[in-house]
Design a protein around this motif. Sequence first.
Motif, PDB file in Angstrom:
ATOM      1  N   PRO A 234       0.848  -1.200   0.000  1.00 33.04           N
ATOM      2  CA  PRO A 234       0.000   0.000   0.000  1.00 33.04           C
ATOM      3  C   PRO A 234       0.879   1.245   0.000  1.00 33.04           C
ATOM      4  O   PRO A 234       1.727   1.411   0.871  1.00 33.04           O
ATOM      5  N   ARG A 235       0.715   2.094  -0.973  1.00 39.21           N
ATOM      6  CA  ARG A 235       1.579   3.261  -1.114  1.00 39.21           C
ATOM      7  C   ARG A 235       0.763   4.545  -1.081  1.00 39.21           C
ATOM      8  O   ARG A 235      -0.426   4.575  -1.440  1.00 39.21           O
ATOM      9  N   THR A 236       1.408   5.624  -0.671  1.00 31.70           N
ATOM     10  CA  THR A 236       0.734   6.914  -0.630  1.00 31.70           C
ATOM     11  C   THR A 236       0.280   7.333  -2.024  1.00 31.70           C
ATOM     12  O   THR A 236      -0.829   7.846  -2.209  1.00 31.70           O
TER      13      THR A 236
ATOM     14  N   THR B 173       0.804   0.327   8.918  1.00 27.09           N
ATOM     15  CA  THR B 173       0.404   1.565   9.589  1.00 27.09           C
ATOM     16  C   THR B 173      -0.851   2.184   8.987  1.00 27.09           C
ATOM     17  O   THR B 173      -1.684   2.745   9.697  1.00 27.09           O
ATOM     18  N   ARG B 174      -1.000   2.095   7.654  1.00 26.02           N
ATOM     19  CA  ARG B 174      -2.161   2.701   7.001  1.00 26.02           C
ATOM     20  C   ARG B 174      -3.446   1.945   7.294  1.00 26.02           C
ATOM     21  O   ARG B 174      -4.542   2.466   7.071  1.00 26.02           O
ATOM     22  N   ASN B 175      -3.340   0.711   7.755  1.00 27.88           N
ATOM     23  CA  ASN B 175      -4.523  -0.108   8.015  1.00 27.88           C
ATOM     24  C   ASN B 175      -4.757  -0.373   9.495  1.00 27.88           C
ATOM     25  O   ASN B 175      -5.619  -1.179   9.839  1.00 27.88           O
TER      26      ASN B 175
ATOM     27  N   ASN C  80      -8.262   0.009  10.191  1.00 30.89           N
ATOM     28  CA  ASN C  80      -9.174  -0.698   9.292  1.00 30.89           C
ATOM     29  C   ASN C  80      -9.785  -1.836  10.091  1.00 30.89           C
ATOM     30  O   ASN C  80      -9.292  -2.966  10.091  1.00 30.89           O
TER      31      ASN C  80
ATOM     32  N   GLY D 126      -0.243   3.038  13.865  1.00 29.15           N
ATOM     33  CA  GLY D 126      -0.643   4.039  12.894  1.00 29.15           C
ATOM     34  C   GLY D 126       0.251   5.257  12.992  1.00 29.15           C
ATOM     35  O   GLY D 126       0.703   5.632  14.081  1.00 29.15           O
ATOM     36  N   MET D 127       0.498   5.914  11.872  1.00 27.03           N
ATOM     37  CA  MET D 127       1.472   6.994  11.861  1.00 27.03           C
ATOM     38  C   MET D 127       1.061   8.194  12.714  1.00 27.03           C
ATOM     39  O   MET D 127       1.911   8.997  13.092  1.00 27.03           O
TER      40      MET D 127
ATOM     41  N   ARG E 239       4.145  10.388  12.961  1.00 22.92           N
ATOM     42  CA  ARG E 239       4.260  11.639  12.195  1.00 22.92           C
ATOM     43  C   ARG E 239       4.329  12.821  13.157  1.00 22.92           C
ATOM     44  O   ARG E 239       3.457  13.002  14.011  1.00 22.92           O
TER      45      ARG E 239
END
Length: 347
Positions: free
Chosen positions: A136-138, A189-191, A194, A213-214, A244
């Motif tokens: 999964p990419r930005t 991190t993006r999920n 989810n 998660g970021m 972040r």
Amino acid sequence: MVIVMSPGATDDDIAHVVERVESVGGEAFVSKGVVRTIIGLVGDIESFHHLNLRTLRGVADVRRISDPYKLVSRQHHPDRSTVWVGPSGRQVPIGPGSFTFIAGPCAIETAEQTVEAARMAQSAGATILRGGAFKPRTSPYAFQGIGAAGLKILAGVREATGMPVVTEVVDARDIEIVAEHVDMLQVGTRNMANFGLLQAVGEAGKPVLLKRGMSSTIEEWLMAAEYIAQRGNLDVVLCERGIRTFEPATRNTLDISAVPVVQAASHLPIIVDPSHAAGRKDLVVPLTRAAIAVGSDGVIVDVHPNPETALCDGPQALLGTELRELAQAVRRLPPMVDRVDARELIR
């Protein structure tokens, strides 16, 4: 409220407890660990008290948990857990008392690249191979991985090296095919939030590596782990991979304090990802040293035989001198904080 079943509790004992809880309108979520089973209860506490749950066969204890994350909290599980990854004879521990080194390419590109990276990782002391088949990419235009073909490569390299494999799953529809080829499922991190994916991997019957998660708090992270545990899977390893912040000098800011904070709050193992935290190979070894010193149960690091041509995260992948320095760190430093190399504990 949490019910702790005795080590000798049978399936019938567990089913009877669930039936009693449901008879008063409650919900019971069964999570089976290595030693014993935990049953998390949702519903009216007073109704549960009237059931005299402690008197039921197979019940060791009944505890009221104040933490919002009931099953992963240390309130009911004071001893920290160990998660075993891999088939019998090659099971690698991640947990207290040991230090586990996970390494491999961020993305699977070819069979040759993957096996070479695996050999590099293994020679440096790694016991588990990481590699991304789905990425999964930005940006939707960035390399997204080679999918199912990458899973077959990972399975082949696992057989060639004997290393258990962890890879990321990004879609609940892919869980079955991913679980067929690897030993541990990663939620990236993006999920982390989810929730449908978290519940699905909780039912997959494989250990789960859950990245923070970021922008998540530690409580949010532990609540994400609770989604997995609530579906019956307590074999969850947490991974601090940087958060972040306003600081642009590194890709993310490694929250090294998260390690002891999590270990005080949860019984789950926690490892550190210095590669994705830094985004720079020159910082990976110093951050690994810090992770070991603070008590991390392991690290997960990117290695690649040709970082300059890597299709994903080449600037943070180790090779040559940096990898040799990392190998020295993971060999020499863990014993100083009373950790045993996971290679000595494989069963």
